[in-house]
Enzyme design. Structure first.
Site, short mmCIF file in Angstrom:
data_model
loop_
_atom_site.label_atom_id
_atom_site.label_comp_id
_atom_site.label_asym_id
_atom_site.label_seq_id
_atom_site.Cartn_x
_atom_site.Cartn_y
_atom_site.Cartn_z
N GLN A 27 0.99 -1.08 0.00
CA GLN A 27 0.04 0.07 0.08
C GLN A 27 0.85 1.34 -0.05
O GLN A 27 0.38 2.32 -0.60
CB GLN A 27 -0.82 0.14 1.26
CG GLN A 27 -1.92 1.06 1.34
CD GLN A 27 -3.04 0.88 2.48
OE1 GLN A 27 -2.36 1.15 3.80
NE2 GLN A 27 -4.07 0.95 2.17
N TYR A 54 2.10 -11.70 3.73
CA TYR A 54 2.05 -10.38 3.51
C TYR A 54 2.55 -9.54 2.43
O TYR A 54 3.89 -9.80 2.18
CB TYR A 54 2.34 -9.36 4.82
CG TYR A 54 1.48 -9.76 5.92
CD1 TYR A 54 0.34 -10.52 5.87
CD2 TYR A 54 1.79 -9.28 7.28
CE1 TYR A 54 -0.57 -10.71 6.98
CE2 TYR A 54 1.16 -9.38 8.29
CZ TYR A 54 -0.13 -10.30 8.31
OH TYR A 54 -0.74 -10.66 9.23
N SER A 151 -2.88 -18.02 15.53
CA SER A 151 -3.54 -17.07 15.03
C SER A 151 -4.98 -17.43 14.49
O SER A 151 -5.05 -18.18 13.66
CB SER A 151 -2.88 -16.00 13.80
OG SER A 151 -3.71 -15.05 13.60
N GLN A 177 -3.29 -14.90 18.14
CA GLN A 177 -3.46 -13.48 17.46
C GLN A 177 -4.86 -13.47 16.69
O GLN A 177 -4.94 -14.03 15.80
CB GLN A 177 -2.43 -13.19 16.34
CG GLN A 177 -2.41 -12.00 15.80
CD GLN A 177 -1.25 -11.68 15.03
OE1 GLN A 177 -1.68 -11.09 13.77
NE2 GLN A 177 -0.15 -11.80 15.31
N SER A 206 -6.38 -5.51 14.43
CA SER A 206 -7.60 -4.66 14.05
C SER A 206 -8.33 -3.99 15.13
O SER A 206 -9.60 -4.03 15.21
CB SER A 206 -8.61 -5.67 13.13
OG SER A 206 -9.52 -4.76 12.53
N LYS A 216 -13.58 8.17 10.99
CA LYS A 216 -13.45 8.79 9.43
C LYS A 216 -14.38 8.17 8.37
O LYS A 216 -14.62 8.88 7.55
CB LYS A 216 -12.16 8.51 8.91
CG LYS A 216 -11.62 7.07 8.47
CD LYS A 216 -10.20 7.18 8.15
CE LYS A 216 -9.90 5.68 7.78
NZ LYS A 216 -8.32 5.50 7.50
N ARG A 228 -8.66 2.50 3.70
CA ARG A 228 -8.55 1.07 3.58
C ARG A 228 -9.73 0.70 2.86
O ARG A 228 -9.65 -0.35 2.31
CB ARG A 228 -8.68 0.69 5.11
CG ARG A 228 -8.54 -0.95 5.12
CD ARG A 228 -7.31 -1.37 4.55
NE ARG A 228 -6.05 -1.07 5.46
CZ ARG A 228 -5.58 -1.34 6.44
NH1 ARG A 228 -6.16 -2.29 7.10
NH2 ARG A 228 -4.66 -0.68 7.05
#
Length: 332
Positions: A27, A54, A151, A177, A206, A216, A228
């Site tokens: 990003q 990722y 996770s 996680q 998150s 926002k 996002r």
């Protein structure tokens, strides 16, 4: 920055961790990513979370370069294994073959000879759990992994792993996680009680509900440009909260945050840290100032009255169903 033990282990982690899902290698540009990592270090963050998958392994490379020159003993590097990192049948899952190859790939990309925490990114229904745990234990004994975690596992899956580890003398899981925020509280019913009993800490991702809890996103309005919700890699994950009934209630948190002297983002992060089973909350950032703002949530104590008001505001839109412990596969 304040610090907490990771579960019942001796490892200390910063209350706020820096994570690079959806940012490093995809990003934002690398210079901006490095600036965010250095801002995190300047603010006292020592815990950094990433994963092999990722940005198609690029996120680990960027993090490794950003941390180059930093005293290795002063940071905790956490990464994960499970999701596909190549086209082959064995380039995924929690088989011994993939775990060993994935860890060695992560070490090369991160430019380190060990990781502090290695996590099973999801539960693998196609590999015997004994095989997975033995591979993790072997890596611990080799000194390439210091602690192991999972996770997005359910309470039953965590309990199975603990039973096998105890029976076979393997290193136990010290962390989980999960997704956790004011809006997504599904771990509270079964996962947290088990983990409290067994000495497992939560490193939650998150806490801002993909930015929704910053306020926002406004009801009846399109998402802000560059947010996002407009990023193809993360827009599917945020859609569940972009309903007007959710966004309207989130806006009602603004006066509560102001009353506490916090931004809405700081309030949301501080809220998850009120749970004593949470060892650390992961934040992401595309700009250094976001890091500097969010770390101010560390050490904040929210009184019982404020916590009750938050529950009253968000109650009808909070997800609590334990059956949804594992997030949709859109988030690796």
């Amino acid at each position: 920055m304040e610090f907490r033990h990771l579960g019942r282990s001796g490892l200390m982690v910063s209350e706020i961790a820096y994570g690079n899902w959806l940012t490093h290698g995809s990003q934002i540009e690398e210079d901006a990513a490095k600036a965010c990592v250095h801002a995190a270090l300047d603010e006292g963050i020592t815990t950094f979370d990433t994963a092999d998958v990722y940005a198609g392994t690029k996120a680990e490379e960027v993090l490794g370069r950003a941390l180059k020159g930093v005293r290795r003993e002063s940071v905790e590097i956490c990464t994960k294994v499970y999701w596909p990192t190549g086209p082959g049948k064995n380039d995924r899952g929690l088989s011994r073959k993939h775990i060993m190859e994935s860890l060695h790939g992560s070490l090369r990309r991160l430019q380190t000879d060990y990781v502090d925490l290695y996590q099973a990114h999801r539960f693998d229904f196609e590999t015997p759990l004994e095989e997975t745990l033995r591979a993790f234990d072997d890596l611990v004994r080799q000194g390439k992994v210091l602690y192991v975690g999972v996770s997005e596992w359910t309470a039953d899956q965590i309990a199975q792993a603990l039973k096998i580890a105890d029976e076979m003398g393997f290193d136990r899981i010290v962390s989980n996680q999960p997704q956790y925020s004011m809006l997504w509280r599904v771990i509270e019913g079964q996962v947290v009680p088990l983990c409290e009993k067994e000495g497992i800490g939560q490193i939650v991702f998150s806490p801002l509900a993909q930015g929704v809890l910053t306020g926002k996103y406004r009801p009846g309005q399109p998402p802000p440009a560059g947010s996002r919700a407009t990023d193809p890699a993360g827009s599917g994950f945020i859609q569940r909260w972009l309903r007007d009934d959710v966004l309207e209630r989130v806006q009602r948190l603004a006066p509560l945050a102001a009353e506490a002297g916090l931004t809405m983002a700081q309030l949301a992060i501080a809220w998850v840290l009120q749970n004593p089973n949470v060892s650390s909350a992961i934040i992401g950032a595309t700009r250094p100032e976001q890091v500097r703002d969010n770390v101010k949530a560390s050490g904040v104590k929210l009184d019982a009255e404020l916590m009750q008001k938050i529950d009253e505001v968000l109650g009808p839109v909070v997800e609590r169903d334990p059956a949804k412990t594992v997030s949709p596969p859109t988030r690796p």
